[in-house]
Scaffold this active site. Structure first.
Site, mmCIF file in Angstrom:
data_model
loop_
_atom_site.group_PDB
_atom_site.id
_atom_site.type_symbol
_atom_site.label_atom_id
_atom_site.label_comp_id
_atom_site.label_asym_id
_atom_site.label_seq_id
_atom_site.Cartn_x
_atom_site.Cartn_y
_atom_site.Cartn_z
ATOM 1 C CE1 TYR A 146 62.222 -15.742 -78.977
ATOM 2 C CE2 TYR A 146 61.254 -13.608 -79.483
ATOM 3 C CZ TYR A 146 61.474 -14.929 -79.818
ATOM 4 O OH TYR A 146 60.938 -15.437 -80.973
ATOM 5 C CG ASP A 241 66.934 -7.681 -79.237
ATOM 6 O OD1 ASP A 241 66.223 -6.809 -79.783
ATOM 7 O OD2 ASP A 241 66.660 -8.892 -79.258
ATOM 8 C CE LYS A 274 58.033 -7.391 -80.421
ATOM 9 N NZ LYS A 274 59.080 -8.156 -79.776
HETATM 10 C C1 LIG Z 1 59.860 -9.383 -80.374
HETATM 11 C C2 LIG Z 1 61.307 -9.472 -80.125
HETATM 12 C C3 LIG Z 1 62.180 -10.089 -81.044
HETATM 13 C C4 LIG Z 1 61.683 -10.844 -82.244
HETATM 14 O O1 LIG Z 1 61.007 -10.035 -83.142
HETATM 15 P P1 LIG Z 1 59.984 -10.723 -84.180
HETATM 16 O O2 LIG Z 1 59.567 -9.589 -85.055
HETATM 17 O O3 LIG Z 1 58.881 -11.305 -83.362
HETATM 18 O O4 LIG Z 1 60.749 -11.770 -84.914
HETATM 19 C C5 LIG Z 1 63.541 -10.010 -80.813
HETATM 20 N N1 LIG Z 1 64.029 -9.386 -79.728
HETATM 21 C C6 LIG Z 1 63.228 -8.802 -78.819
HETATM 22 C C7 LIG Z 1 63.828 -8.103 -77.656
HETATM 23 C C8 LIG Z 1 61.843 -8.840 -78.975
HETATM 24 O O5 LIG Z 1 61.062 -8.299 -78.040
#
Ligand SMILES: *Cc1c(COP(=O)(O)O)cnc(C)c1O
Length: 436
Positions: A146, A241, A274
């Protein structure tokens, strides 16, 4: 809890009348596991309390950011001081520079960084940057990863490599996802075929290195190595990511974990979020100077944000990074996470429940499967009904884990050995009930 004293259900009913599904992010709705979501009133350290006053040991940590636990005194102080100085200016501030410098200091592959407000925004911008910098359209992503909810990333695999992916959300035109190639995670052969077929058109390969959005699945070292080689060979950019992994699995992120096995390993672009916001809306993307200089106002890739680099959020992020840089922080966090995971494995084995688990730094995952899965299809072979019983068993007894079997868990520095021991003993009780 007798029905007349339960406050969660009436709150959920009120919420559903005014907010779609009663929640502002779908997984909070407990749709996968059933039951009523707990409305959280407050949190401190490793604990959260719901509207009924029930205490939970928190293994979600706001889905990763709360690495220090809730209400860490140094972070609170920094946020309070920043709030008094002003919420938002729409003009540059010193703390943005300090945060950029701190990120660059911790992650060697990053020479320049742009701050934004959410991981979605960071991921979306990273893709625009990769396309703008390479002059190519295609992006490669992997099933089960994701990267936020940008249109081009809400895609699942098509029927074959030559076909395009299918949108996983209504409202995403086929034209928008026609440039997204979705491959199986950890499948080197598919990756090679995709490059053989589309190599000259691929702007970037984007990966969640330790995929937390399919619970906890590591990209294998040979897979990451091959991604790196093929990107370099074909002039594509490799995008890590690390929104979840960054400053969570290790101080230098997942890329520092892979660099142990792949000497000199670096991605071209890193997406962060995060933990760098410490619980405030803050995210970032960064990379080598030559790539980042494509961003406006230096270059021609446009991206902007009214609240980007927000002064209260940067204060929260900086204070959080300051704490996790203390000597021994990650050693201690990794050791508690390892103790939890080993304890859960032993408890499940003692009760005869098929179970496997893994962790890195302060992130962990477990499966109701005898061995750890390597890709999304295998993750989805987990027994959903059994997971739901496990989830509710833990929740009723005061242990809060993610309400879906494809989500990772997080331990914070505030979790004490007693918290971990209590969790393992509660889990053993629940495993016992699962076995019957
Ligand atoms: C949480 C997450 C996102 C999205 O971040 P948001 O702040 O919720 O938009 C993108 N990539 C990864 C790997 C994530 O865990």
């Amino acid at each position: 809890m007798t029905p007349s004293t339960d406050r969660n259900l009436p709150l959920f009913e009120r919420a559903k009348a005014v907010i779609p599904g009663g929640v502002n992010s779908p997984v909070r709705a407990f749709k996968a596991v059933g039951g009523t979501p707990r409305f959280i009133e407050r949190a401190q350290g490793a604990y959260m309390w719901d509207a009924n006053g029930q205490r939970f040991i928190d293994y979600i940590g706001s889905w990763g950011p709360m690495i220090l636990g809730h209400g860490h005194p140094a972070v609170l102080e920094a946020v309070q001081k920043a709030a008094l100085e002003g919420f938002s200016f729409g003009a540059p501030t010193e703390r943005e520079v300090e945060l950029a410098e701190a990120i660059i200091d911790l992650v060697p592959s990053i020479e320049m960084v742009r701050l934004v407000s959410s991981g979605t925004e960071a991921g979306m911008s990273a893709i625009r940057l990769a396309r703008g910098a390479t002059g190519r359209n295609k992006i490669v992503k992997f099933e089960g990863c994701y990267h936020g909810h940008a249109d081009a990333l809400l895609v699942k695999a098509g029927s074959g490599l030559a076909t395009f992916g299918n949108a996983t959300s209504a409202g995403v035109p086929a034209e928008v996802v026609q440039h997204t190639v979705v491959l199986e995670y950890n499948n080197v052969q598919q990756l090679e075929e995709a490059f053989a077929l589309h190599g000259a058109d691929i702007a970037c390969v984007m990966i969640e290195p330790i995929a937390g959005n399919m619970n906890f699945v590591r990209a294998s070292v040979p897979f990451v190595k091959r991604c790196r080689e093929l990107c370099t060979q074909h002039g594509a950019l490799f995008v890590f990511d690390e929104v979840m992994n960054g400053f969570r699995v290790a101080l230098g992120g997942a890329q520092s974990v892979y660099a142990r096995d792949i000497p000199g390993f670096e991605p071209d672009i890193t997406v962060m979020g995060k933990v760098i916001g410490g619980g405030m809306p803050l995210a970032a993307f960064g990379g080598k100077r030559a790539v980042m200089e494509h961003m406006a106002p230096l270059g021609s890739v446009y991206q902007a944000g009214t609240l980007s680099g927000n002064p209260v959020a940067t204060a929260c992020g900086l204070a959080t990074l300051r704490e996790i840089r203390q000597p021994g922080f990650f050693e201690a966090l990794s050791a508690s996470t390892r103790t939890l995971v080993d304890g859960l494995v032993a408890a499940a084995a003692a009760e005869g429940v098929p179970f496997s688990a893994d962790c890195e730094g302060g992130m962990f995952g477990f499966f109701l499967l005898p061995t750890l899965p390597q890709n999304y299809a295998t993750v989805m072979q987990s027994d959903g009904a059994r997971f739901n019983r496990l989830f509710h068993g833990l929740l009723d007894r005061g242990v809060y884990i993610a309400p879906a079997l494809y989500e990772a868990g997080f331990v914070s520095a505030a979790h004490t050995p007693q918290d971990i021991a209590e969790t393992i003993s509660i889990a053993r009780d629940v495993f016992k009930s699962l076995a019957n």
